[in-house]
Design a protein around this motif. Structure first.
Motif, short mmCIF file in Angstrom:
data_model
loop_
_atom_site.label_atom_id
_atom_site.label_comp_id
_atom_site.label_asym_id
_atom_site.label_seq_id
_atom_site.Cartn_x
_atom_site.Cartn_y
_atom_site.Cartn_z
N LEU A 35 0.85 -1.20 0.00
CA LEU A 35 0.00 0.00 0.00
C LEU A 35 0.88 1.24 0.00
CD1 LEU A 35 -2.53 -1.05 2.79
CD2 LEU A 35 -2.89 -1.14 0.32
N SER A 36 0.40 2.30 -0.65
CA SER A 36 1.15 3.56 -0.65
C SER A 36 0.57 4.56 0.34
CB SER A 36 1.18 4.17 -2.05
OG SER A 36 -0.12 4.43 -2.50
N LEU A 73 -2.50 5.20 10.22
CA LEU A 73 -1.65 4.76 11.31
C LEU A 73 -2.45 3.95 12.33
CD1 LEU A 73 1.01 4.80 12.92
CD2 LEU A 73 0.28 6.98 13.86
N SER A 74 -3.63 4.41 12.66
CA SER A 74 -4.45 3.75 13.68
C SER A 74 -4.80 2.32 13.30
CB SER A 74 -5.74 4.54 13.92
OG SER A 74 -6.49 4.63 12.73
N ARG A 75 -4.82 2.01 12.02
CA ARG A 75 -5.17 0.66 11.57
C ARG A 75 -3.99 -0.30 11.59
NH1 ARG A 75 -9.39 1.81 6.68
NH2 ARG A 75 -10.96 2.78 8.02
N ILE A 76 -2.76 0.20 11.65
CA ILE A 76 -1.63 -0.72 11.60
C ILE A 76 -0.77 -0.73 12.87
CG2 ILE A 76 -1.51 -0.72 9.10
CD1 ILE A 76 0.86 1.13 9.28
N GLU A 114 1.14 -4.25 3.78
CA GLU A 114 0.25 -5.03 2.92
C GLU A 114 -1.02 -5.36 3.69
OE1 GLU A 114 2.38 -8.44 1.54
OE2 GLU A 114 3.78 -7.23 0.37
N ARG A 115 -2.12 -5.53 2.94
CA ARG A 115 -3.37 -5.97 3.54
C ARG A 115 -3.25 -7.42 3.94
NH1 ARG A 115 -6.32 -2.64 -0.42
NH2 ARG A 115 -7.32 -1.06 0.84
#
Length: 66
Positions: free
Chosen positions: A3-4, A8-11, A63-64
């Motif tokens: 991902l580009s 932040l809160s999601r990872i 990456e997802r």
């Protein structure tokens, strides 16, 4: 495919793995260069047990999962 852009809160707290998919730690924080026109992540702080280290962001792909 890396991902580009991401939130932040999601990872934060996600597992950090090497190419062999072996977990080595958890993502704790980012170091950001705010002098650029668009702030840019330059390093990642990774927690290993009770220690943490800062690793150059060039060595990371976000990456997802799944």
């Amino acid at each position: 495919m890396p991902l580009s852009t991401f939130y932040l809160s999601r990872i934060l707290g996600t597992r950090v793995t090497f190419e062999n998919q072996k977990a080595v730690g958890r993502m704790q924080d980012f170091v950001v260069d705010v002098t650029a026109v668009r702030p840019k992540v330059i390093a990642v702080q990774v927690k290993f047990g009770n220690q943490s280290i800062v690793i150059d962001f060039e060595h990371f792909d976000i990456e997802r999962e799944g």
